[in-house]
Design an enzyme around this catalytic site. Structure first.
Site, short mmCIF file in Angstrom:
data_model
loop_
_atom_site.label_atom_id
_atom_site.label_comp_id
_atom_site.label_asym_id
_atom_site.label_seq_id
_atom_site.Cartn_x
_atom_site.Cartn_y
_atom_site.Cartn_z
N TRP A 101 1.03 -1.15 0.17
CA TRP A 101 -0.19 0.06 0.09
C TRP A 101 0.92 1.14 0.15
CZ3 TRP A 101 -4.41 -1.01 -2.12
CH2 TRP A 101 -4.82 -2.11 -1.72
N ASP A 171 -1.20 6.72 6.55
CA ASP A 171 -2.30 5.82 6.33
C ASP A 171 -2.33 4.59 7.38
OD1 ASP A 171 -3.79 3.81 5.29
OD2 ASP A 171 -2.81 3.19 3.45
N LYS A 195 -12.29 -1.85 7.66
CA LYS A 195 -11.53 -2.80 8.48
C LYS A 195 -12.14 -2.78 10.03
CE LYS A 195 -8.04 -2.06 5.28
NZ LYS A 195 -8.23 -3.18 4.38
N1 PMP Z 1 -4.21 1.31 2.72
C1 PMP Z 1 -4.05 0.29 3.47
C2 PMP Z 1 -3.28 -0.01 4.78
C3 PMP Z 1 -4.89 -0.77 3.00
O1 PMP Z 1 -5.09 -1.93 3.97
C4 PMP Z 1 -5.89 -0.58 1.92
C5 PMP Z 1 -6.85 -1.85 1.34
N2 PMP Z 1 -7.04 -2.77 1.96
C6 PMP Z 1 -5.59 0.52 1.29
C7 PMP Z 1 -4.96 1.40 1.83
C8 PMP Z 1 -6.69 0.84 -0.02
O2 PMP Z 1 -7.77 1.06 0.37
P1 PMP Z 1 -9.18 0.87 -0.65
O3 PMP Z 1 -9.34 -0.39 -1.33
O4 PMP Z 1 -10.12 1.57 0.33
O5 PMP Z 1 -8.79 2.09 -1.77
#
Ligand code: PMP
Length: 361
Positions: A101, A171, A195
């Site tokens: 991510w 994040d 989550k």
């Molecule tokens: N950051 C983290 C730490 C994640 O775990 C995720 C998705 N699991 C995201 C960003 C991306 O999020 P989204 O699918 O809501 O765009």
């Protein structure tokens, strides 16, 4: 009705009392004669829902008054772009790469400028958080980006980098509300709700007010400007109204549990059950360095990919869902977010012990 133990990394298990309350209020929200899903977001009754959600989140996380709380759309992924468009005023920013991510955030920032990698654990297959002691910040970097809990690899920052006054962006998607968080350490925190917080579709942003005065890139779409959302109380356009309502119920539920200290104590207990077993098992091994272990996403594997598959299939039949690791890593991952009961973790470990006895004969 039979509910399974759901170890999904997100969308993930939610508190049952919240789901029950939502079900009870589905057709007629508190005498309004309609569902929250059907309600104008400009109505008084909805305004109260979003105001309470914000106030309860502020209480839960002890968000200081010089920070705004925003309820946005577009997921964590849209934040990767919004952060860069709104805050990378010098065209340079520093990224700490601790998993997929953070890497995606870094790639996205490249569209808008020249981000630098100042630390990475990619050479260790992201099995640990890099040493944060001697980070070399780029003098002109507009901000430093980190991803506190790495959902895919199961690692978590245990301390935060000292950015020497540079804006720190976090994040926090997969550890948000799993424990107290010192908001003052950050200029901006974002988290997709799916989550620990609520349904997919709403992304929470907590932003220090002075950052709202930074001019975004002139090509930034209106809806991707933080200030627009802040100035309109997250209602510049139609917000993800129902998802915010569910988040609000979760905030009240967490406050009633005793707040984030109590939530953390429970999460530590749950994670210890699983990690303690992994540390003694002869078949299963944890995938990450002990000092970097996540309380939320526990990654492990056996000594063979075939056995991993057999375990995941057997576990599914036994009522444990979504234990496969991310498609990029293989192995197993048990996401044990706030609403996974301790009994679920204990039952999983009991099942792992049985599987181990069976396969180490
Ligand atoms: N950051 C983290 C730490 C994640 O775990 C995720 C998705 N699991 C995201 C960003 C991306 O999020 P989204 O699918 O809501 O765009």
């Amino acid at each position: 009705m039979k509910r399974v133990y759901n170890f999904s990394a997100g969308p993930a298990v939610l508190p049952e009392p919240v789901l029950q309350q939502a079900a009870a209020e589905m057709l007629d929200y508190q005498g309004s004669g309609m569902s929250v899903m059907e309600m104008s977001h400009r109505s008084k009754v909805y305004q109260k829902i979003i105001d309470e959600a914000e106030a309860d989140l502020r209480t839960l996380l002890k968000v200081p008054s010089n920070y705004k709380i925003l309820f946005l759309q577009g997921g964590g992924t849209t934040q990767f772009a919004m952060v860069a468009m709104n805050l990378m005023t010098t065209g340079v920013a520093d990224y700490i790469i601790t998993g997929q991510w953070a890497k995606k955030a870094f790639q996205e920032a490249k569209i808008y400028g020249t981000p630098n990698v100042i630390a990475s654990s990619e050479d260790k297959n992201f099995s640990e958080i890099p040493d944060l002691k001697n980070l070399q910040y780029t003098p002109e970097a507009s901000y430093v980006f980190m991803c506190e809990n790495n959902t895919i690899f199961g690692t978590k920052f245990k301390e935060y980098p000292d950015t020497k006054g540079k804006i720190l962006v976090n994040d926090a998607s997969s550890c948000f509300l799993s424990e107290p968080l010192d908001v003052t350490k950050f200029g901006l925190i974002f988290a997709g709700a799916q989550k620990n917080v609520g349904p997919a579709g709403v992304t929470i942003v907590i932003i220090r007010e002075d950052l709202l005065e930074i001019s975004p890139r002139d090509y930034t779409p209106t809806l991707l400007k933080y200030k627009i959302h802040a100035d309109h109380g997250s209602m510049y356009n139609t917000p993800p109204a129902y998802a915010i309502y569910i988040c609000g119920l979760v905030f009240k539920y967490l406050l009633n549990l005793g707040g984030l200290e109590a939530v953390k104590a429970n999460n530590e207990k749950k994670a210890a059950i699983l990690y303690d077993y992994l540390d003694t098992s002869k078949l299963f091994k944890g995938s990450v360095k002990k000092s970097s272990r996540s309380l939320m996403n526990v990654c492990f594997r056996t000594n063979s990919p075939e056995l991993d598959v057999a375990f995941i299939e057997g576990a599914k039949k036994a009522g444990f869902s979504n234990l496969a690791g991310h498609r990029s890593t293989g192995g197993m991952r048990a996401s044990i977010y706030n609403s996974m009961p301790l009994a679920g973790v204990q039952a999983l470990v009991d099942y792992m012990k049985e599987f181990e006895a069976e396969h180490l004969k």
